[in-house]
Design a protein around this motif. Structure first.
Motif, PDB file in Angstrom:
ATOM      1  N   VAL A   1       0.851  -1.186   0.000  1.00  0.00           N
ATOM      2  CA  VAL A   1       0.000   0.000   0.000  1.00  0.00           C
ATOM      3  C   VAL A   1       0.885   1.234   0.000  1.00  0.00           C
ATOM      4  O   VAL A   1       1.828   1.334   0.798  1.00  0.00           O
ATOM      5  N   ASP A   2       0.597   2.162  -0.909  1.00  0.00           N
ATOM      6  CA  ASP A   2       1.301   3.444  -0.905  1.00  0.00           C
ATOM      7  C   ASP A   2       0.932   4.211   0.353  1.00  0.00           C
ATOM      8  O   ASP A   2      -0.214   4.170   0.810  1.00  0.00           O
ATOM      9  N   VAL A   3       1.907   4.895   0.911  1.00  0.00           N
ATOM     10  CA  VAL A   3       1.665   5.734   2.084  1.00  0.00           C
ATOM     11  C   VAL A   3       1.551   7.176   1.603  1.00  0.00           C
ATOM     12  O   VAL A   3       2.443   7.685   0.927  1.00  0.00           O
ATOM     13  N   VAL A   4       0.434   7.794   1.917  1.00  0.00           N
ATOM     14  CA  VAL A   4       0.194   9.187   1.522  1.00  0.00           C
ATOM     15  C   VAL A   4       0.371  10.062   2.761  1.00  0.00           C
ATOM     16  O   VAL A   4      -0.304   9.870   3.768  1.00  0.00           O
ATOM     17  N   SER A   5       1.308  10.993   2.675  1.00  0.00           N
ATOM     18  CA  SER A   5       1.558  11.910   3.779  1.00  0.00           C
ATOM     19  C   SER A   5       0.923  13.258   3.469  1.00  0.00           C
ATOM     20  O   SER A   5       0.915  13.709   2.322  1.00  0.00           O
ATOM     21  N   TYR A   6       0.387  13.882   4.493  1.00  0.00           N
ATOM     22  CA  TYR A   6      -0.176  15.217   4.312  1.00  0.00           C
ATOM     23  C   TYR A   6       0.022  16.038   5.581  1.00  0.00           C
ATOM     24  O   TYR A   6       0.158  15.502   6.671  1.00  0.00           O
ATOM     25  N   GLY A   7       0.088  17.319   5.399  1.00  0.00           N
ATOM     26  CA  GLY A   7       0.233  18.222   6.533  1.00  0.00           C
ATOM     27  C   GLY A   7      -1.133  18.596   7.091  1.00  0.00           C
ATOM     28  O   GLY A   7      -2.099  18.757   6.355  1.00  0.00           O
ATOM     29  N   GLU A   8      -1.193  18.700   8.384  1.00  0.00           N
ATOM     30  CA  GLU A   8      -2.439  19.072   9.047  1.00  0.00           C
ATOM     31  C   GLU A   8      -2.310  20.510   9.541  1.00  0.00           C
ATOM     32  O   GLU A   8      -1.282  20.886  10.111  1.00  0.00           O
ATOM     33  N   GLY A   9      -3.332  21.297   9.283  1.00  0.00           N
ATOM     34  CA  GLY A   9      -3.304  22.704   9.681  1.00  0.00           C
ATOM     35  C   GLY A   9      -3.028  22.881  11.165  1.00  0.00           C
ATOM     36  O   GLY A   9      -3.640  22.233  11.998  1.00  0.00           O
ATOM     37  N   GLY A  10      -2.071  23.718  11.494  1.00  0.00           N
ATOM     38  CA  GLY A  10      -1.733  23.998  12.887  1.00  0.00           C
ATOM     39  C   GLY A  10      -0.682  23.052  13.453  1.00  0.00           C
ATOM     40  O   GLY A  10      -0.123  23.307  14.509  1.00  0.00           O
ATOM     41  N   ASN A  11      -0.403  21.956  12.784  1.00  0.00           N
ATOM     42  CA  ASN A  11       0.622  21.013  13.243  1.00  0.00           C
ATOM     43  C   ASN A  11       1.790  21.086  12.266  1.00  0.00           C
ATOM     44  O   ASN A  11       1.768  20.476  11.211  1.00  0.00           O
ATOM     45  N   TYR A  12       2.829  21.829  12.654  1.00  0.00           N
ATOM     46  CA  TYR A  12       3.956  22.059  11.758  1.00  0.00           C
ATOM     47  C   TYR A  12       5.136  21.122  12.032  1.00  0.00           C
ATOM     48  O   TYR A  12       6.130  21.166  11.349  1.00  0.00           O
ATOM     49  N   GLN A  13       5.031  20.263  13.048  1.00  0.00           N
ATOM     50  CA  GLN A  13       6.148  19.403  13.419  1.00  0.00           C
ATOM     51  C   GLN A  13       6.088  18.005  12.797  1.00  0.00           C
ATOM     52  O   GLN A  13       7.102  17.334  12.714  1.00  0.00           O
ATOM     53  N   SER A  14       4.929  17.559  12.427  1.00  0.00           N
ATOM     54  CA  SER A  14       4.839  16.210  11.866  1.00  0.00           C
ATOM     55  C   SER A  14       3.744  16.137  10.807  1.00  0.00           C
ATOM     56  O   SER A  14       2.911  17.024  10.695  1.00  0.00           O
ATOM     57  N   GLN A  15       3.799  15.084  10.043  1.00  0.00           N
ATOM     58  CA  GLN A  15       2.797  14.855   9.011  1.00  0.00           C
ATOM     59  C   GLN A  15       1.911  13.685   9.406  1.00  0.00           C
ATOM     60  O   GLN A  15       2.335  12.772  10.114  1.00  0.00           O
ATOM     61  N   ARG A  16       0.694  13.708   8.907  1.00  0.00           N
ATOM     62  CA  ARG A  16      -0.219  12.578   9.064  1.00  0.00           C
ATOM     63  C   ARG A  16      -0.001  11.636   7.887  1.00  0.00           C
ATOM     64  O   ARG A  16       0.406  12.056   6.807  1.00  0.00           O
ATOM     65  N   LYS A  17      -0.279  10.347   8.113  1.00  0.00           N
ATOM     66  CA  LYS A  17      -0.135   9.360   7.049  1.00  0.00           C
ATOM     67  C   LYS A  17      -1.413   8.534   6.952  1.00  0.00           C
ATOM     68  O   LYS A  17      -1.986   8.140   7.963  1.00  0.00           O
ATOM     69  N   VAL A  18      -1.818   8.299   5.703  1.00  0.00           N
ATOM     70  CA  VAL A  18      -2.998   7.483   5.435  1.00  0.00           C
ATOM     71  C   VAL A  18      -2.665   6.491   4.315  1.00  0.00           C
ATOM     72  O   VAL A  18      -1.748   6.721   3.530  1.00  0.00           O
ATOM     73  N   PRO A  19      -3.419   5.399   4.245  1.00  0.00           N
ATOM     74  CA  PRO A  19      -3.172   4.452   3.150  1.00  0.00           C
ATOM     75  C   PRO A  19      -3.620   5.016   1.812  1.00  0.00           C
ATOM     76  O   PRO A  19      -4.631   5.712   1.724  1.00  0.00           O
ATOM     77  N   GLY A  20      -2.850   4.708   0.776  1.00  0.00           N
ATOM     78  CA  GLY A  20      -3.175   5.131  -0.589  1.00  0.00           C
ATOM     79  C   GLY A  20      -3.569   3.940  -1.445  1.00  0.00           C
ATOM     80  O   GLY A  20      -4.252   3.035  -0.979  1.00  0.00           O
ATOM     81  N   GLN A  21      -3.074   3.911  -2.678  1.00  0.00           N
ATOM     82  CA  GLN A  21      -3.427   2.845  -3.601  1.00  0.00           C
ATOM     83  C   GLN A  21      -2.695   1.547  -3.255  1.00  0.00           C
ATOM     84  O   GLN A  21      -1.567   1.564  -2.782  1.00  0.00           O
ATOM     85  N   ILE A  22      -3.364   0.430  -3.547  1.00  0.00           N
ATOM     86  CA  ILE A  22      -2.773  -0.892  -3.355  1.00  0.00           C
ATOM     87  C   ILE A  22      -2.129  -1.330  -4.662  1.00  0.00           C
ATOM     88  O   ILE A  22      -2.711  -1.176  -5.733  1.00  0.00           O
ATOM     89  N   SER A  23      -0.915  -1.872  -4.569  1.00  0.00           N
ATOM     90  CA  SER A  23      -0.212  -2.420  -5.728  1.00  0.00           C
ATOM     91  C   SER A  23      -0.056  -3.920  -5.528  1.00  0.00           C
ATOM     92  O   SER A  23       0.399  -4.365  -4.473  1.00  0.00           O
ATOM     93  N   TYR A  24      -0.435  -4.697  -6.535  1.00  0.00           N
ATOM     94  CA  TYR A  24      -0.298  -6.150  -6.487  1.00  0.00           C
ATOM     95  C   TYR A  24       0.924  -6.547  -7.292  1.00  0.00           C
ATOM     96  O   TYR A  24       1.069  -6.151  -8.445  1.00  0.00           O
ATOM     97  N   GLU A  25       1.789  -7.322  -6.683  1.00  0.00           N
ATOM     98  CA  GLU A  25       3.004  -7.775  -7.357  1.00  0.00           C
ATOM     99  C   GLU A  25       2.648  -8.838  -8.395  1.00  0.00           C
ATOM    100  O   GLU A  25       1.733  -9.640  -8.179  1.00  0.00           O
TER     101      GLU A  25
END
Length: 170
Positions: A41-65
């Motif tokens: 699963v691709d990891v999608v990182s995004y910045g959250e308003g007001g939080n400048y020290q770290s990013q949030r991560k959510v699952p993205g697209q699934i890749s099948y080998e």
């Protein structure tokens, strides 16, 4: 007396491969190796308003080998015919025979299907029709196809690797 169920894992050399259905007429003969099934699963990182020290991560697209099937070269043309369907699509824009359902079945000690993986919308992305040949070697000539797919389902048909084969001590 209740049946005792073994928790032994299934053996990795007891398997069958089918194209399109798990009927015996669809069995692909002499497959001696199947690469494993895996996805990531691709990891999608995004910045959250007001939080400048770290990013949030959510699952993205699934890749099948891709899956690779290997077998000794025989007079059976199932690998070649399927690989040529990709060639026909590339040159003539014909979809006939391009995509298949691929079924990988693990068998129990009795040779019956116990676990079945059904890969969907498969097509051949690589075909190795002739390995390197050597007069000094006595190995079997192996052909391979590499198969792309869009996911799989997993079905457990047996309850254990050896149903009722052992009795529990009293």
């Amino acid at each position: 007396m209740a049946k005792a169920l073994s928790r032994d894992p299934y053996k990795n050399f007891r398997f069958k491969v089918y194209f399109d259905s798990d009927e015996e007429k669809s069995l692909v003969a002499y497959v001696n190796n199947v690469s494993g099934l895996s996805w990531s699963v691709d990891v999608v990182s995004y910045g959250e308003g007001g939080n400048y020290q770290s990013q949030r991560k959510v699952p993205g697209q699934i890749s099948y080998e891709p899956v690779t099937l290997s077998r000794g070269i025989t007079a059976d043309n199932k690998f070649k015919d399927w690989a040529e369907a990709v060639w026909n699509y590339s040159n003539n824009n014909q979809l006939k025979g391009l995509r298949k359902r691929l079924i990988i079945a693990l068998c129990d000690e009795k040779g019956e299907i116990a676990v079945k993986y059904t890969l969907e919308k498969c097509w051949v992305s690589g075909y190795n029709t002739l390995p390197e040949l050597s007069a000094d070697d006595n190995a079997i000539a192996i052909e391979e196809i590499t198969v792309e797919h869009e996911g799989w389902t997993h079905e457990v048909l047996g309850t254990s690797a050896e149903e009722g084969a052992r009795k529990r001590p009293a």
